[in-house]
Design an enzyme around this catalytic site. Structure first.
Site, PDB file in Angstrom:
ATOM      1  N   THR A 160       0.858  -1.179   0.000  1.00  0.00           N
ATOM      2  CA  THR A 160       0.000   0.000   0.000  1.00  0.00           C
ATOM      3  C   THR A 160       0.898   1.234   0.000  1.00  0.00           C
ATOM      4  O   THR A 160       1.584   1.505   0.976  1.00  0.00           O
ATOM      5  CB  THR A 160      -0.906  -0.001   1.251  1.00  0.00           C
ATOM      6  OG1 THR A 160      -1.628  -1.233   1.256  1.00  0.00           O
ATOM      7  CG2 THR A 160      -1.868   1.172   1.223  1.00  0.00           C
ATOM      8  N   PHE A 173      -5.728  -6.529  -1.259  1.00  0.00           N
ATOM      9  CA  PHE A 173      -6.942  -6.185  -0.514  1.00  0.00           C
ATOM     10  C   PHE A 173      -7.292  -7.219   0.553  1.00  0.00           C
ATOM     11  O   PHE A 173      -8.319  -7.098   1.203  1.00  0.00           O
ATOM     12  CB  PHE A 173      -8.136  -6.036  -1.469  1.00  0.00           C
ATOM     13  CG  PHE A 173      -8.005  -4.874  -2.416  1.00  0.00           C
ATOM     14  CD1 PHE A 173      -8.207  -3.575  -1.970  1.00  0.00           C
ATOM     15  CD2 PHE A 173      -7.677  -5.070  -3.750  1.00  0.00           C
ATOM     16  CE1 PHE A 173      -8.084  -2.488  -2.827  1.00  0.00           C
ATOM     17  CE2 PHE A 173      -7.550  -3.988  -4.630  1.00  0.00           C
ATOM     18  CZ  PHE A 173      -7.760  -2.697  -4.171  1.00  0.00           C
ATOM     19  N   LYS A 219      -6.555   1.818  -3.537  1.00  0.00           N
ATOM     20  CA  LYS A 219      -6.301   1.184  -2.242  1.00  0.00           C
ATOM     21  C   LYS A 219      -6.496   2.175  -1.085  1.00  0.00           C
ATOM     22  O   LYS A 219      -7.226   1.894  -0.135  1.00  0.00           O
ATOM     23  CB  LYS A 219      -4.884   0.613  -2.246  1.00  0.00           C
ATOM     24  CG  LYS A 219      -4.432   0.044  -0.931  1.00  0.00           C
ATOM     25  CD  LYS A 219      -5.129  -1.247  -0.571  1.00  0.00           C
ATOM     26  CE  LYS A 219      -4.835  -1.560   0.886  1.00  0.00           C
ATOM     27  NZ  LYS A 219      -5.182  -2.886   1.292  1.00  0.00           N
ATOM     28  N   PHE A 241     -19.489  -2.886   7.626  1.00  0.00           N
ATOM     29  CA  PHE A 241     -18.724  -1.786   8.231  1.00  0.00           C
ATOM     30  C   PHE A 241     -19.606  -0.736   8.895  1.00  0.00           C
ATOM     31  O   PHE A 241     -19.201   0.401   9.056  1.00  0.00           O
ATOM     32  CB  PHE A 241     -17.754  -1.155   7.226  1.00  0.00           C
ATOM     33  CG  PHE A 241     -16.537  -2.021   7.029  1.00  0.00           C
ATOM     34  CD1 PHE A 241     -15.347  -1.715   7.666  1.00  0.00           C
ATOM     35  CD2 PHE A 241     -16.604  -3.174   6.269  1.00  0.00           C
ATOM     36  CE1 PHE A 241     -14.238  -2.534   7.533  1.00  0.00           C
ATOM     37  CE2 PHE A 241     -15.502  -4.010   6.131  1.00  0.00           C
ATOM     38  CZ  PHE A 241     -14.316  -3.690   6.757  1.00  0.00           C
ATOM     39  N   LEU A 242     -20.835  -1.129   9.257  1.00  0.00           N
ATOM     40  CA  LEU A 242     -21.698  -0.230  10.025  1.00  0.00           C
ATOM     41  C   LEU A 242     -21.916  -0.818  11.421  1.00  0.00           C
ATOM     42  O   LEU A 242     -23.040  -0.911  11.895  1.00  0.00           O
ATOM     43  CB  LEU A 242     -23.043  -0.016   9.312  1.00  0.00           C
ATOM     44  CG  LEU A 242     -23.016   0.810   8.028  1.00  0.00           C
ATOM     45  CD1 LEU A 242     -24.428   0.958   7.449  1.00  0.00           C
ATOM     46  CD2 LEU A 242     -22.408   2.201   8.255  1.00  0.00           C
ATOM     47  N   GLY A 244     -18.962   0.745  17.856  1.00  0.00           N
ATOM     48  CA  GLY A 244     -18.078   0.138  18.852  1.00  0.00           C
ATOM     49  C   GLY A 244     -17.038   1.131  19.329  1.00  0.00           C
ATOM     50  O   GLY A 244     -17.248   2.348  19.244  1.00  0.00           O
ATOM     51  N   CYS A 270      -3.620  -1.435   9.393  1.00  0.00           N
ATOM     52  CA  CYS A 270      -3.928  -0.847   8.088  1.00  0.00           C
ATOM     53  C   CYS A 270      -4.734   0.449   8.157  1.00  0.00           C
ATOM     54  O   CYS A 270      -4.282   1.480   7.667  1.00  0.00           O
ATOM     55  CB  CYS A 270      -4.660  -1.860   7.213  1.00  0.00           C
ATOM     56  SG  CYS A 270      -3.534  -3.092   6.534  1.00  0.00           S
ATOM     57  N   LYS A 291      -9.001  -7.063  16.135  1.00  0.00           N
ATOM     58  CA  LYS A 291     -10.305  -7.588  15.720  1.00  0.00           C
ATOM     59  C   LYS A 291     -10.299  -9.092  15.984  1.00  0.00           C
ATOM     60  O   LYS A 291      -9.241  -9.645  16.359  1.00  0.00           O
ATOM     61  CB  LYS A 291     -10.578  -7.290  14.247  1.00  0.00           C
ATOM     62  CG  LYS A 291      -9.626  -7.993  13.291  1.00  0.00           C
ATOM     63  CD  LYS A 291     -10.046  -7.805  11.842  1.00  0.00           C
ATOM     64  CE  LYS A 291      -9.165  -8.620  10.907  1.00  0.00           C
ATOM     65  NZ  LYS A 291      -9.508  -8.479   9.514  1.00  0.00           N
TER      66      LYS A 291
HETATM   67  N1  LIG Z   1      -1.234  -7.340   6.401  1.00  0.00           N
HETATM   68  C1  LIG Z   1      -2.328  -7.090   5.698  1.00  0.00           C
HETATM   69  O1  LIG Z   1      -3.415  -7.557   6.016  1.00  0.00           O
HETATM   70  C2  LIG Z   1      -2.281  -6.232   4.463  1.00  0.00           C
HETATM   71  C3  LIG Z   1      -3.407  -6.141   3.636  1.00  0.00           C
HETATM   72  C4  LIG Z   1      -3.345  -5.355   2.508  1.00  0.00           C
HETATM   73  C5  LIG Z   1      -2.200  -4.654   2.230  1.00  0.00           C
HETATM   74  N2  LIG Z   1      -1.127  -4.747   3.060  1.00  0.00           N
HETATM   75  C6  LIG Z   1       0.063  -3.981   2.706  1.00  0.00           C
HETATM   76  O2  LIG Z   1       1.078  -4.884   2.314  1.00  0.00           O
HETATM   77  C7  LIG Z   1       2.356  -4.397   2.707  1.00  0.00           C
HETATM   78  C8  LIG Z   1       3.081  -5.418   3.521  1.00  0.00           C
HETATM   79  O3  LIG Z   1       2.311  -5.652   4.696  1.00  0.00           O
HETATM   80  P1  LIG Z   1       2.570  -6.869   5.648  1.00  0.00           P
HETATM   81  O4  LIG Z   1       1.557  -6.772   6.747  1.00  0.00           O
HETATM   82  O5  LIG Z   1       2.683  -8.123   4.871  1.00  0.00           O
HETATM   83  O6  LIG Z   1       4.001  -6.438   6.213  1.00  0.00           O
HETATM   84  P2  LIG Z   1       5.154  -7.320   6.830  1.00  0.00           P
HETATM   85  O7  LIG Z   1       6.066  -6.362   7.473  1.00  0.00           O
HETATM   86  O8  LIG Z   1       4.538  -8.426   7.627  1.00  0.00           O
HETATM   87  O9  LIG Z   1       5.845  -8.014   5.562  1.00  0.00           O
HETATM   88  C9  LIG Z   1       6.759  -7.344   4.735  1.00  0.00           C
HETATM   89  C10 LIG Z   1       7.770  -8.324   4.121  1.00  0.00           C
HETATM   90  O10 LIG Z   1       8.802  -7.607   3.439  1.00  0.00           O
HETATM   91  C11 LIG Z   1      10.043  -8.190   3.768  1.00  0.00           C
HETATM   92  N3  LIG Z   1      11.117  -7.196   3.607  1.00  0.00           N
HETATM   93  C12 LIG Z   1      11.341  -6.124   4.375  1.00  0.00           C
HETATM   94  N4  LIG Z   1      12.416  -5.451   3.914  1.00  0.00           N
HETATM   95  C13 LIG Z   1      12.873  -6.117   2.834  1.00  0.00           C
HETATM   96  C14 LIG Z   1      13.949  -5.927   1.931  1.00  0.00           C
HETATM   97  N5  LIG Z   1      14.778  -4.896   2.044  1.00  0.00           N
HETATM   98  N6  LIG Z   1      14.089  -6.813   0.917  1.00  0.00           N
HETATM   99  C15 LIG Z   1      13.260  -7.859   0.779  1.00  0.00           C
HETATM  100  N7  LIG Z   1      12.227  -8.074   1.611  1.00  0.00           N
HETATM  101  C16 LIG Z   1      12.039  -7.231   2.623  1.00  0.00           C
HETATM  102  C17 LIG Z   1       9.898  -8.644   5.188  1.00  0.00           C
HETATM  103  O11 LIG Z   1      10.828  -9.631   5.541  1.00  0.00           O
HETATM  104  C18 LIG Z   1       8.467  -9.187   5.159  1.00  0.00           C
HETATM  105  O12 LIG Z   1       8.439 -10.530   4.707  1.00  0.00           O
HETATM  106  C19 LIG Z   1       2.119  -3.078   3.420  1.00  0.00           C
HETATM  107  O13 LIG Z   1       2.258  -2.021   2.518  1.00  0.00           O
HETATM  108  C20 LIG Z   1       0.668  -3.203   3.857  1.00  0.00           C
HETATM  109  O14 LIG Z   1       0.058  -1.943   4.029  1.00  0.00           O
HETATM  110  C21 LIG Z   1      -1.134  -5.537   4.162  1.00  0.00           C
END
Ligand SMILES: NC(=O)c1ccc[n+]([C@@H]2O[C@H](COP(=O)([O-])OP(=O)(O)OC[C@H]3O[C@@H](n4cnc5c(N)ncnc54)[C@H](O)[C@@H]3O)[C@@H](O)[C@H]2O)c1
Length: 346
Positions: free
Chosen positions: A39, A69, A121, A166-167, A170, A177, A237
């Protein structure tokens, strides 16, 4: 790649930038597509492409924005059955291979330009947060007028243009996020010369929800110092062990700061919560939080909490106060057990 927030709410893009440079060094000479699923602020894809080309002018690449998503707690299902797959491209060359990758998923694929995909997003998550703050504001009016926010949400949600999702009133949204994406979107808009006041209000209402809930507790318990408070739920959650930016954690921290003795239980979140609320005692079983307690708080919507041995829990308490911050329980049923039951907006 992680895109964590900085103290001022803007996004730390150093991980994304770092990997763009790594790609530039390692990329072969034949055509490659670089897909960003993180994101990120609008225009990041353009910057990634510029960075790769600066460090490797020979690189033949297209950067594609393919925002993720999926939701924690239902990640696999969301991955397999997405509502839509958004693919933002800067050149038609990337469309074919991206479609091929996603063909087996049998979901609508939306092809857009790079900047639109990135905006979809942030605009989506901000809109969902807006729905939550909206119903919480309506809930405040319900409390003042004697209406029931759940009935109001059902009535509103039956309108297809609005939808019931989403209504749920709470103690507000949290997690890794929504808070991060909202403050990022506000900052991005600011940098582009637009003051997104609507979203600032969404944040303010969300903050108020926590305060309003704490106020209800203080109003009844009067002094929190040395009060024994049982807490059900620490994760941001249900169905996840994630406690990052959890409103439940914020509430426990505040209770501890005011001198309360907190005993807490969460089906999955206790391990990660320990470091954030070292002053709280974690217990093995949900019902143990009620033992000798002056009040119980329900702070995470775990379905398991619906079927706790409530009658026995009530008996083991010093005073039968129950504050349901997620409107998870049935008010009549809880009052039937003898609880002085309070929820949000009803
Ligand atoms: N977690 C969710 O539910 C979710 C949902 C939608 C979008 N996102 C978006 O996805 C992105 C990642 O979120 P996440 O929760 O998976 O984060 P996270 O921190 O759990 O995972 C990130 C990954 O990137 C890797 N990483 C970090 N630095 C690195 C580097 N220099 N080289 C290679 N790999 C590297 C880490 O080891 C890790 O595996 C964010 O932008 C987040 O906003 C997350």
């Amino acid at each position: 790649m992680p895109t964590p927030p900085q103290p001022d709410g803007s996004v730390d893009l150093s991980f994304v930038e770092g990997v763009a440079r790594e790609i530039a060094v390692h990329i072969k000479e034949e055509y490659r597509i670089v897909v960003d699923k993180s994101t990120v602020p609008v225009k990041t894809g353009e910057k990634v492409a510029q960075t790769i080309n600066r460090y490797n002018p020979k690189a033949d690449i297209d950067v594609v924005s393919n925002p993720e998503f999926l939701r924690e707690g239902s990640a696999v299902e969301d991955l397999m059955k997405p509502d839509r797959i958004v693919v933002g491209v800067s050149s038609d060359r990337a469309i074919g291979p991206m479609k091929e990758v996603y063909e087996p998923f049998n979901a609508p694929i939306m092809i857009t330009d790079l900047n639109s995909a990135e905006l979809i997003k942030h605009a989506s998550n901000s809109f969902l947060a807006l729905k939550i703050s909206y119903i919480n504001a309506v809930g405040a009016i319900c409390e003042k007028s004697g209406a029931n926010v759940e009935r109001v949400a059902e009535g509103m949600g039956a309108d297809k243009r609005i939808g019931r999702a989403f209504l749920n009133a709470g103690i507000g949204y949290g997690g890794s996020c929504f808070p991060k994406d909202l403050s990022a979107f506000i900052r991005i808009s600011e940098e582009l010369g637009y003051d997104f006041r609507l979203l600032k209000e969404v944040e303010a209402i969300n903050q108020d929800q926590k305060e309003r809930f704490l106020k209800k507790i203080r109003e009844v318990l009067w002094v929190l110092r040395h009060k024994k408070i049982g807490v059900l739920g620490l994760a941001f959650k249900g169905n996840t062990d994630d406690v990052r930016s959890s409103v439940a954690i914020g509430i426990v921290q505040q209770l501890l700061a005011e001198g309360a003795e907190v005993r807490a239980y969460d089906p999955k979140g206790m391990e990660k919560a320990r470091a954030l609320v070292p002053g709280a005692k974690m217990v093995e079983r949900a019902e143990d939080v009620a033992d000798g307690a002056d009040a119980l708080l329900l702070l995470t919507e775990w379905t398991d909490f619906k079927s706790l041995p409530w009658a026995a829990m009530k008996k083991s308490m010093l005073s039968p106060l129950l504050f349901d911050g997620r409107n998870l329980l049935n008010p009549d049923e809880m009052r039937g057990f003898g609880f002085a039951y309070t929820s949000v907006g009803r």
